[in-house]
Design an enzyme around this catalytic site. Sequence first.
Site, short mmCIF file in Angstrom:
data_model
loop_
_atom_site.label_atom_id
_atom_site.label_comp_id
_atom_site.label_asym_id
_atom_site.label_seq_id
_atom_site.Cartn_x
_atom_site.Cartn_y
_atom_site.Cartn_z
N GLU A 67 -28.75 -56.04 -38.33
CA GLU A 67 -29.52 -57.22 -37.93
C GLU A 67 -30.96 -56.91 -37.51
O GLU A 67 -31.87 -57.66 -37.81
CB GLU A 67 -28.80 -57.94 -36.79
CG GLU A 67 -29.14 -59.43 -36.68
CD GLU A 67 -30.46 -59.70 -35.96
OE1 GLU A 67 -31.03 -60.78 -36.16
OE2 GLU A 67 -30.90 -58.83 -35.18
N HIS A 90 -27.63 -57.14 -30.93
CA HIS A 90 -28.44 -58.13 -31.66
C HIS A 90 -29.84 -57.52 -31.84
O HIS A 90 -30.01 -56.53 -32.53
CB HIS A 90 -28.45 -59.43 -30.86
CG HIS A 90 -28.80 -60.63 -31.65
ND1 HIS A 90 -28.54 -61.92 -31.23
CD2 HIS A 90 -29.41 -60.78 -32.86
CE1 HIS A 90 -28.96 -62.79 -32.12
NE2 HIS A 90 -29.51 -62.11 -33.12
N HIS A 113 -24.23 -59.05 -26.68
CA HIS A 113 -23.48 -60.30 -26.46
C HIS A 113 -22.00 -60.00 -26.19
O HIS A 113 -21.13 -60.37 -26.98
CB HIS A 113 -23.61 -61.23 -27.66
CG HIS A 113 -25.00 -61.65 -27.98
ND1 HIS A 113 -25.77 -62.41 -27.12
CD2 HIS A 113 -25.78 -61.40 -29.06
CE1 HIS A 113 -26.96 -62.62 -27.67
NE2 HIS A 113 -26.99 -62.02 -28.84
N ASN A 118 -32.05 -63.68 -28.32
CA ASN A 118 -31.99 -63.25 -29.71
C ASN A 118 -32.67 -61.91 -29.91
O ASN A 118 -32.09 -60.97 -30.44
CB ASN A 118 -32.64 -64.32 -30.59
CG ASN A 118 -32.49 -64.05 -32.08
OD1 ASN A 118 -33.00 -63.06 -32.58
ND2 ASN A 118 -31.79 -64.93 -32.77
N ASN A 176 -36.94 -66.77 -32.58
CA ASN A 176 -36.09 -65.70 -33.09
C ASN A 176 -36.76 -64.34 -32.91
O ASN A 176 -36.89 -63.87 -31.80
CB ASN A 176 -35.76 -66.00 -34.57
CG ASN A 176 -34.51 -65.30 -35.04
OD1 ASN A 176 -34.46 -64.09 -35.11
ND2 ASN A 176 -33.49 -66.08 -35.37
N ASP A 219 -36.69 -64.74 -39.84
CA ASP A 219 -35.80 -64.16 -38.84
C ASP A 219 -36.57 -63.15 -37.98
O ASP A 219 -37.35 -63.54 -37.13
CB ASP A 219 -34.60 -63.52 -39.54
CG ASP A 219 -33.40 -63.36 -38.62
OD1 ASP A 219 -33.58 -62.96 -37.47
OD2 ASP A 219 -32.25 -63.62 -39.07
N ASN A 220 -36.40 -61.86 -38.22
CA ASN A 220 -37.09 -60.86 -37.41
C ASN A 220 -38.44 -60.48 -38.00
O ASN A 220 -38.64 -60.55 -39.22
CB ASN A 220 -36.23 -59.61 -37.26
CG ASN A 220 -35.08 -59.82 -36.30
OD1 ASN A 220 -35.25 -60.40 -35.23
ND2 ASN A 220 -33.89 -59.37 -36.68
#
Length: 351
Positions: free
Chosen positions: A50, A111, A130, A164, A220, A265-266
């Site tokens: 991720e 994450h 998480h 996140n 994010n 996203d990232n």
Amino acid sequence: MGKLVVLALLGAALALIVAFSRQRFSISREVEPVEPRNCQLIEGIENGSEDIDILPSGLAFISSGLKYPGIPNFAPDKPGQIFMMDLNKPNPSIQELSISNGFDKASFNPHGISTFIDEDHNVYLYVVNHPRMESTLEIFKFEEQQRSLVHLKTIEHELLKSVNDIFVVGPEQFYATRDHYFANHFLTLLEMLMDFRWSHVLFYSPKEVKVVAKGFNSANGITISPDKKYIYIADVTDKSICVMKIHDNWNLTQLKVIHLDTLVDNLTVDPDTGDVWAGCHPNGWKVLFYNPKDPPGSEVLHIQDVLSEKPRINTIYANNGSVLQGSSVATVYNRKLLIGTVFHKALYCEL
């Protein structure tokens, strides 16, 4: 008659939500294939990559095994992992980093990640975790010779919910994105569809924790410019990157918004050029409603001249899901590109 009016209004409202969701999640969007030369899947990564952070030395940290509401997971009973990859080697491979005893490895659910190097050249890895679907920040010290992570501290706070991603700016000082206001999966989906914009960015330090930027649909990925003057924030369902100025008190003010045609996203920054690299979801609906016969695709954008009036945006990688599904991050080192995914594999390319 009254019931008919109510049904008509409900039908109209549903039609508007469907139309809005089609636009927000790019339901009908497909991508044409784009691929750099010499790309290959990274052996040993099967359950996501991720987030990726690369040290100046070329050592890359990769978070894997994210379990998140509404997102596919191919190994739900397997704890999360942190891998390392040495990009100085001609044919780099991954190695799992062992984690010290005393840390709850069974509930490890990594994450976003961020590295920090102190004045004595010690390397620390900060990980959004998480456990049991809550949010904590874990601080590890990286022991390079042992290829291990020593757990130092767990950070919890009432404002650190639904975290996140993070970017570390000092010892136990970091920015963090809160991607949703609600914890319930149905309510988070409704939150995005209804455009509540209750997502925000936090600044954490031992002395204070505060909200420093508001009004995101779903904040994010987060990163910083090489001169440490600007923060870049990906608003995934808004399909945009927000450029924020950093003030002396760590508050942020918006300078500009870069609108894109994909769910961002990232984000990572090339420390040499200041260019932004973005892992993106060309069709967000396929991520949320996974179908192995029609999987979500992947897309990587290279954004140059970020602070100019007209940034230059190029697609460096795009795939319809046949090779890589659900890309979440892209980062470069010495003309080597790593592409990670939320729940799938990872790709190594030479540029």
